[in-house]
Enzyme design. Structure first.
Site, PDB file in Angstrom:
ATOM      1  N   MET A  27       0.838  -1.195   0.000  1.00 36.08           N
ATOM      2  CA  MET A  27       0.000   0.000   0.000  1.00 36.08           C
ATOM      3  C   MET A  27       0.876   1.250   0.000  1.00 36.08           C
ATOM      4  SD  MET A  27      -3.464  -0.842   2.021  1.00 36.08           S
ATOM      5  CE  MET A  27      -2.897  -0.533   3.677  1.00 36.08           C
ATOM      6  N   HIS A  34       9.242  -3.242   3.441  1.00 36.07           N
ATOM      7  CA  HIS A  34       8.867  -3.467   2.033  1.00 36.07           C
ATOM      8  C   HIS A  34      10.125  -3.749   1.193  1.00 36.07           C
ATOM      9  CE1 HIS A  34       5.581  -0.552   3.336  1.00 36.07           C
ATOM     10  NE2 HIS A  34       4.878  -1.591   2.933  1.00 36.07           N
ATOM     11  N   LYS A 144       5.824 -11.558   7.429  1.00 40.94           N
ATOM     12  CA  LYS A 144       5.272 -12.297   8.571  1.00 40.94           C
ATOM     13  C   LYS A 144       4.657 -11.354   9.603  1.00 40.94           C
ATOM     14  CE  LYS A 144       8.248 -16.367   8.806  1.00 40.94           C
ATOM     15  NZ  LYS A 144       9.253 -17.002   9.681  1.00 40.94           N
ATOM     16  N   LYS A 145       4.955 -10.056   9.462  1.00 41.61           N
ATOM     17  CA  LYS A 145       4.380  -9.090  10.410  1.00 41.61           C
ATOM     18  C   LYS A 145       2.856  -9.178  10.385  1.00 41.61           C
ATOM     19  CE  LYS A 145       4.286  -4.306  11.627  1.00 41.61           C
ATOM     20  NZ  LYS A 145       3.024  -3.943  10.958  1.00 41.61           N
ATOM     21  N   VAL A 172      11.072  -6.864   9.555  1.00 46.20           N
ATOM     22  CA  VAL A 172      12.198  -5.914   9.638  1.00 46.20           C
ATOM     23  C   VAL A 172      11.861  -4.881  10.720  1.00 46.20           C
ATOM     24  CG1 VAL A 172      13.565  -4.207   8.383  1.00 46.20           C
ATOM     25  CG2 VAL A 172      12.777  -6.287   7.230  1.00 46.20           C
ATOM     26  N   ARG A 183       2.410   2.926   9.335  1.00 44.01           N
ATOM     27  CA  ARG A 183       1.610   3.676  10.308  1.00 44.01           C
ATOM     28  C   ARG A 183       2.453   4.252  11.450  1.00 44.01           C
ATOM     29  NH1 ARG A 183      -2.605  -0.402   8.827  1.00 44.01           N
ATOM     30  NH2 ARG A 183      -4.395   0.788   8.083  1.00 44.01           N
TER      31      ARG A 183
HETATM   32  P1  AMP Z   1       1.502  -2.891   3.440  1.00 43.87           P
HETATM   33  O1  AMP Z   1       2.048  -1.863   2.524  1.00 43.87           O
HETATM   34  O2  AMP Z   1       1.466  -2.474   4.881  1.00 43.87           O
HETATM   35  O3  AMP Z   1       0.215  -3.496   2.955  1.00 43.87           O
HETATM   36  O4  AMP Z   1       2.549  -4.098   3.428  1.00 43.87           O
HETATM   37  C1  AMP Z   1       2.951  -4.704   2.231  1.00 43.87           C
HETATM   38  C2  AMP Z   1       3.743  -5.946   2.577  1.00 43.87           C
HETATM   39  O5  AMP Z   1       4.887  -5.578   3.362  1.00 43.87           O
HETATM   40  C3  AMP Z   1       2.944  -6.959   3.423  1.00 43.87           C
HETATM   41  O6  AMP Z   1       3.243  -8.262   2.957  1.00 43.87           O
HETATM   42  C4  AMP Z   1       3.478  -6.731   4.814  1.00 43.87           C
HETATM   43  O7  AMP Z   1       3.383  -7.856   5.648  1.00 43.87           O
HETATM   44  C5  AMP Z   1       4.934  -6.384   4.518  1.00 43.87           C
HETATM   45  N1  AMP Z   1       5.537  -5.670   5.637  1.00 43.87           N
HETATM   46  C6  AMP Z   1       5.055  -4.564   6.260  1.00 43.87           C
HETATM   47  N2  AMP Z   1       5.864  -4.207   7.288  1.00 43.87           N
HETATM   48  C7  AMP Z   1       6.869  -5.113   7.314  1.00 43.87           C
HETATM   49  C8  AMP Z   1       8.024  -5.298   8.136  1.00 43.87           C
HETATM   50  N3  AMP Z   1       8.303  -4.487   9.146  1.00 43.87           N
HETATM   51  N4  AMP Z   1       8.847  -6.339   7.853  1.00 43.87           N
HETATM   52  C9  AMP Z   1       8.567  -7.175   6.824  1.00 43.87           C
HETATM   53  N5  AMP Z   1       7.513  -7.065   6.013  1.00 43.87           N
HETATM   54  C10 AMP Z   1       6.665  -6.055   6.253  1.00 43.87           C
END
Ligand code: AMP
Length: 272
Positions: A27, A34, A144-145, A172, A183
Protein backbone atom coordinates in the site's frame (compact mmCIF):
# COMPACT_ATOMS: atom_id res chain seq x y z
CA UNK A 1 11.83 0.87 -14.25
CA UNK A 2 8.50 1.36 -15.96
CA UNK A 3 5.51 2.79 -14.13
CA UNK A 4 2.18 1.28 -15.15
CA UNK A 5 -1.05 2.98 -14.16
CA UNK A 6 -3.62 1.10 -16.22
CA UNK A 7 -4.71 -2.50 -16.36
CA UNK A 8 -4.27 -2.51 -20.14
CA UNK A 9 -0.60 -1.51 -19.84
CA UNK A 10 0.05 -4.20 -17.26
CA UNK A 11 -1.74 -6.85 -19.35
CA UNK A 12 0.26 -5.90 -22.46
CA UNK A 13 3.55 -6.14 -20.59
CA UNK A 14 2.54 -9.36 -18.83
CA UNK A 15 1.78 -11.10 -22.15
CA UNK A 16 5.37 -10.55 -23.26
CA UNK A 17 7.02 -11.99 -20.12
CA UNK A 18 8.00 -15.63 -20.28
CA UNK A 19 10.34 -15.77 -17.29
CA UNK A 20 9.88 -15.92 -13.53
CA UNK A 21 8.01 -13.02 -11.95
CA UNK A 22 8.40 -11.97 -8.32
CA UNK A 23 5.49 -9.85 -7.12
CA UNK A 24 5.37 -7.58 -4.05
CA UNK A 25 1.93 -6.07 -3.36
CA UNK A 26 2.00 -3.03 -1.05
CA UNK A 27 0.00 0.00 0.00
CA UNK A 28 3.02 2.25 -0.47
CA UNK A 29 4.78 4.61 1.98
CA UNK A 30 7.58 2.15 1.47
CA UNK A 31 10.05 1.41 4.27
CA UNK A 32 12.83 -1.09 4.89
CA UNK A 33 10.28 -3.84 5.55
CA UNK A 34 8.87 -3.47 2.03
CA UNK A 35 12.40 -3.11 0.66
CA UNK A 36 13.42 -6.45 2.17
CA UNK A 37 10.53 -8.11 0.31
CA UNK A 38 11.53 -6.39 -2.93
CA UNK A 39 15.18 -7.42 -2.50
CA UNK A 40 14.20 -11.03 -1.96
CA UNK A 41 11.99 -10.88 -5.04
CA UNK A 42 14.90 -9.33 -6.98
CA UNK A 43 17.24 -12.16 -5.93
CA UNK A 44 14.83 -14.95 -6.79
CA UNK A 45 13.20 -13.83 -10.05
CA UNK A 46 14.03 -12.52 -13.51
CA UNK A 47 11.30 -9.87 -13.39
CA UNK A 48 10.12 -7.95 -10.32
CA UNK A 49 6.71 -6.27 -10.19
CA UNK A 50 5.66 -4.11 -7.23
CA UNK A 51 2.16 -2.73 -6.79
CA UNK A 52 1.19 0.30 -4.76
CA UNK A 53 -2.52 0.52 -4.09
CA UNK A 54 -4.20 1.82 -0.95
CA UNK A 55 -7.03 -0.66 -1.08
CA UNK A 56 -10.27 0.88 0.17
CA UNK A 57 -12.12 -2.40 0.74
CA UNK A 58 -9.78 -3.54 3.50
CA UNK A 59 -10.41 -0.42 5.61
CA UNK A 60 -13.44 -0.44 7.91
CA UNK A 61 -15.67 2.63 8.19
CA UNK A 62 -13.93 5.11 10.50
CA UNK A 63 -10.45 3.66 9.88
CA UNK A 64 -7.54 5.63 8.44
CA UNK A 65 -8.20 5.24 4.68
CA UNK A 66 -8.08 9.00 4.03
CA UNK A 67 -5.15 9.65 6.38
CA UNK A 68 -3.09 6.65 5.20
CA UNK A 69 0.37 8.00 4.25
CA UNK A 70 0.85 8.47 0.51
CA UNK A 71 4.37 9.01 -0.72
CA UNK A 72 4.20 8.22 -4.41
CA UNK A 73 7.26 10.17 -5.51
CA UNK A 74 9.55 8.78 -2.77
CA UNK A 75 8.15 5.29 -3.43
CA UNK A 76 8.96 5.52 -7.14
CA UNK A 77 12.57 6.41 -6.29
CA UNK A 78 12.86 3.53 -3.83
CA UNK A 79 11.50 1.05 -6.38
CA UNK A 80 13.85 2.40 -9.00
CA UNK A 81 16.82 2.02 -6.67
CA UNK A 82 15.77 -1.54 -5.84
CA UNK A 83 15.81 -2.35 -9.57
CA UNK A 84 12.12 -3.08 -9.80
CA UNK A 85 11.14 -3.73 -13.42
CA UNK A 86 7.51 -2.61 -13.24
CA UNK A 87 5.69 -0.52 -10.65
CA UNK A 88 1.92 -0.88 -10.92
CA UNK A 89 -0.05 2.05 -9.45
CA UNK A 90 -3.68 1.68 -10.54
CA UNK A 91 -6.67 3.94 -9.87
CA UNK A 92 -9.37 2.68 -7.51
CA UNK A 93 -11.99 2.99 -10.26
CA UNK A 94 -10.11 0.56 -12.50
CA UNK A 95 -9.72 -2.09 -9.81
CA UNK A 96 -13.34 -2.34 -8.68
CA UNK A 97 -16.77 -2.49 -10.29
CA UNK A 98 -20.21 -2.34 -8.69
CA UNK A 99 -21.86 -5.60 -7.68
CA UNK A 100 -18.79 -7.67 -8.28
CA UNK A 101 -18.13 -11.16 -6.96
CA UNK A 102 -16.64 -11.11 -3.47
CA UNK A 103 -14.10 -13.32 -1.77
CA UNK A 104 -15.06 -14.24 1.79
CA UNK A 105 -12.45 -15.06 4.41
CA UNK A 106 -13.34 -18.28 6.27
CA UNK A 107 -15.22 -18.06 9.58
CA UNK A 108 -12.14 -19.40 11.36
CA UNK A 109 -10.35 -16.15 10.49
CA UNK A 110 -12.75 -14.07 12.62
CA UNK A 111 -10.32 -14.16 15.56
CA UNK A 112 -7.61 -11.65 16.53
CA UNK A 113 -7.35 -9.21 13.58
CA UNK A 114 -10.41 -10.78 11.97
CA UNK A 115 -12.36 -10.14 15.18
CA UNK A 116 -11.04 -6.61 15.72
CA UNK A 117 -11.50 -5.65 12.08
CA UNK A 118 -14.47 -7.68 10.76
CA UNK A 119 -14.45 -7.71 6.96
CA UNK A 120 -10.85 -6.52 6.71
CA UNK A 121 -9.55 -9.84 5.40
CA UNK A 122 -12.37 -10.08 2.84
CA UNK A 123 -11.03 -6.85 1.34
CA UNK A 124 -7.44 -8.03 1.50
CA UNK A 125 -8.23 -11.31 -0.25
CA UNK A 126 -10.37 -9.55 -2.86
CA UNK A 127 -7.59 -7.20 -3.91
CA UNK A 128 -4.81 -9.80 -3.71
CA UNK A 129 -6.82 -12.17 -5.91
CA UNK A 130 -7.38 -9.37 -8.45
CA UNK A 131 -3.69 -8.43 -8.42
CA UNK A 132 -2.68 -12.08 -8.79
CA UNK A 133 -5.04 -12.36 -11.79
CA UNK A 134 -3.37 -9.40 -13.45
CA UNK A 135 0.27 -10.04 -12.58
CA UNK A 136 0.14 -13.87 -12.71
CA UNK A 137 3.34 -14.03 -10.66
CA UNK A 138 5.56 -17.04 -10.11
CA UNK A 139 6.36 -15.99 -6.55
CA UNK A 140 4.57 -13.48 -4.33
CA UNK A 141 6.21 -12.01 -1.23
CA UNK A 142 4.43 -11.23 2.04
CA UNK A 143 5.70 -10.15 5.48
CA UNK A 144 5.27 -12.30 8.57
CA UNK A 145 4.38 -9.09 10.41
CA UNK A 146 0.85 -9.51 9.06
CA UNK A 147 0.71 -13.09 10.22
CA UNK A 148 -2.98 -13.81 9.68
CA UNK A 149 -2.92 -12.09 6.29
CA UNK A 150 -0.01 -14.27 5.20
CA UNK A 151 -1.80 -17.38 6.41
CA UNK A 152 -5.07 -16.49 4.63
CA UNK A 153 -3.35 -15.67 1.36
CA UNK A 154 -1.49 -18.97 1.54
CA UNK A 155 -4.84 -20.68 2.10
CA UNK A 156 -6.53 -18.80 -0.74
CA UNK A 157 -3.85 -19.88 -3.18
CA UNK A 158 -4.31 -23.47 -2.06
CA UNK A 159 -8.13 -23.38 -2.03
CA UNK A 160 -8.39 -21.75 -5.47
CA UNK A 161 -5.57 -23.85 -6.98
CA UNK A 162 -3.59 -20.77 -7.98
CA UNK A 163 -0.18 -21.69 -9.41
CA UNK A 164 1.66 -19.11 -7.28
CA UNK A 165 4.28 -19.64 -4.56
CA UNK A 166 3.69 -17.54 -1.46
CA UNK A 167 7.02 -16.58 0.08
CA UNK A 168 6.93 -15.55 3.77
CA UNK A 169 9.45 -12.83 4.70
CA UNK A 170 10.94 -11.99 8.09
CA UNK A 171 9.88 -8.90 10.06
CA UNK A 172 12.20 -5.91 9.64
CA UNK A 173 12.68 -3.68 12.69
CA UNK A 174 14.19 -0.35 13.60
CA UNK A 175 17.55 -0.75 15.38
CA UNK A 176 15.76 -0.25 18.70
CA UNK A 177 13.34 -3.10 17.96
CA UNK A 178 10.17 -1.37 16.77
CA UNK A 179 8.67 -3.28 13.85
CA UNK A 180 8.60 -1.07 10.77
CA UNK A 181 5.16 -0.01 9.65
CA UNK A 182 3.82 2.70 7.36
CA UNK A 183 1.61 3.68 10.31
CA UNK A 184 4.57 4.46 12.61
CA UNK A 185 4.51 8.02 11.21
CA UNK A 186 1.29 8.60 13.15
CA UNK A 187 3.14 8.25 16.49
CA UNK A 188 4.17 11.28 18.50
CA UNK A 189 7.46 11.25 20.42
CA UNK A 190 6.02 9.81 23.62
CA UNK A 191 4.00 7.16 21.76
CA UNK A 192 7.08 6.22 19.73
CA UNK A 193 9.03 5.66 22.99
CA UNK A 194 6.20 3.69 24.58
CA UNK A 195 5.77 1.58 21.43
CA UNK A 196 9.17 0.04 22.14
CA UNK A 197 7.58 -1.90 24.97
CA UNK A 198 5.87 -4.11 22.39
CA UNK A 199 9.06 -5.56 20.93
CA UNK A 200 10.65 -5.52 24.39
CA UNK A 201 7.91 -7.75 25.73
CA UNK A 202 8.25 -10.10 22.75
CA UNK A 203 12.00 -10.36 23.36
CA UNK A 204 11.34 -11.04 27.06
CA UNK A 205 8.92 -13.79 26.06
CA UNK A 206 11.53 -15.28 23.72
CA UNK A 207 14.09 -15.18 26.55
CA UNK A 208 11.73 -17.01 28.91
CA UNK A 209 11.09 -19.61 26.24
CA UNK A 210 14.84 -19.99 25.65
CA UNK A 211 15.09 -20.72 29.38
CA UNK A 212 12.67 -23.64 28.93
CA UNK A 213 9.50 -21.85 30.06
CA UNK A 214 6.57 -23.45 28.21
CA UNK A 215 3.59 -22.21 30.23
CA UNK A 216 1.61 -19.73 28.15
CA UNK A 217 0.02 -17.99 31.17
CA UNK A 218 3.42 -17.24 32.72
CA UNK A 219 4.68 -15.88 29.40
CA UNK A 220 1.55 -13.75 28.94
CA UNK A 221 1.91 -12.39 32.49
CA UNK A 222 5.44 -11.29 31.65
CA UNK A 223 4.28 -9.61 28.44
CA UNK A 224 1.41 -7.77 30.15
CA UNK A 225 3.74 -6.76 32.96
CA UNK A 226 6.16 -5.07 30.55
CA UNK A 227 3.31 -3.43 28.62
CA UNK A 228 1.42 -2.29 31.77
CA UNK A 229 1.21 1.32 30.70
CA UNK A 230 0.05 0.58 27.16
CA UNK A 231 -3.47 0.20 25.87
CA UNK A 232 -3.13 -3.43 24.87
CA UNK A 233 -5.82 -4.72 22.53
CA UNK A 234 -4.70 -8.34 22.66
CA UNK A 235 -1.85 -10.67 23.42
CA UNK A 236 -2.31 -14.07 21.84
CA UNK A 237 -0.19 -17.18 21.82
CA UNK A 238 -1.41 -19.39 19.02
CA UNK A 239 -0.47 -22.23 16.71
CA UNK A 240 -0.07 -21.76 12.97
CA UNK A 241 -3.85 -22.10 12.57
CA UNK A 242 -4.33 -19.24 15.06
CA UNK A 243 -5.86 -21.47 17.75
CA UNK A 244 -4.87 -20.37 21.26
CA UNK A 245 -2.48 -22.86 22.91
CA UNK A 246 -1.69 -23.53 26.57
CA UNK A 247 1.83 -24.87 26.07
CA UNK A 248 4.56 -23.50 23.84
CA UNK A 249 5.50 -25.74 20.92
CA UNK A 250 8.86 -24.58 19.64
CA UNK A 251 8.00 -25.40 16.03
CA UNK A 252 4.45 -24.20 15.89
CA UNK A 253 3.80 -21.08 17.96
CA UNK A 254 3.23 -17.43 17.14
CA UNK A 255 3.04 -14.74 19.82
CA UNK A 256 1.01 -11.77 18.62
CA UNK A 257 0.48 -8.37 20.17
CA UNK A 258 -1.70 -5.45 19.18
CA UNK A 259 -1.54 -2.20 21.16
CA UNK A 260 -3.26 1.12 20.59
CA UNK A 261 -1.65 4.54 20.67
CA UNK A 262 -4.51 6.96 20.29
CA UNK A 263 -6.12 6.00 16.98
CA UNK A 264 -3.09 4.04 15.84
CA UNK A 265 -3.02 0.25 16.17
CA UNK A 266 0.42 -1.34 16.10
CA UNK A 267 0.88 -5.05 15.42
CA UNK A 268 3.91 -7.13 16.20
CA UNK A 269 4.66 -10.81 16.58
CA UNK A 270 7.31 -13.46 16.79
CA UNK A 271 7.18 -16.88 15.17
CA UNK A 272 8.79 -19.75 17.07
P1 AMP B 1 1.50 -2.89 3.44
O1 AMP B 1 2.05 -1.86 2.52
O2 AMP B 1 1.47 -2.47 4.88
O3 AMP B 1 0.21 -3.50 2.95
O4 AMP B 1 2.55 -4.10 3.43
C1 AMP B 1 2.95 -4.70 2.23
C2 AMP B 1 3.74 -5.95 2.58
O5 AMP B 1 4.89 -5.58 3.36
C3 AMP B 1 2.94 -6.96 3.42
O6 AMP B 1 3.24 -8.26 2.96
C4 AMP B 1 3.48 -6.73 4.81
O7 AMP B 1 3.38 -7.86 5.65
C5 AMP B 1 4.93 -6.38 4.52
N1 AMP B 1 5.54 -5.67 5.64
C6 AMP B 1 5.05 -4.56 6.26
N2 AMP B 1 5.86 -4.21 7.29
C7 AMP B 1 6.87 -5.11 7.31
C8 AMP B 1 8.02 -5.30 8.14
N3 AMP B 1 8.30 -4.49 9.15
N4 AMP B 1 8.85 -6.34 7.85
C9 AMP B 1 8.57 -7.18 6.82
N5 AMP B 1 7.51 -7.06 6.01
C10 AMP B 1 6.67 -6.05 6.25
Amino acid sequence: MKILTTIEELRDIRKKINSSIGFVPTMGALHDGHISLIKKAREENKIVIVSIFVNPTQFLPGEDLDAYPRKDEADKKICNMCKVDYLFMPQISSMYTENEIKVKAPNTSYVLEGFSRPGHFDGVLQIVLKLFGLVLPTNAYFGKKDAQQLSLITQMVKDFFLPINIIPCEIVRETDGLALSSRNVYLNKKQREDALLISKSLYAAATLIAKEQRDVEIIKDKIYDIMQKLEVEYVAIVDREFNEVSKIDLNNTIILIVARFGNTRLLDNIWL
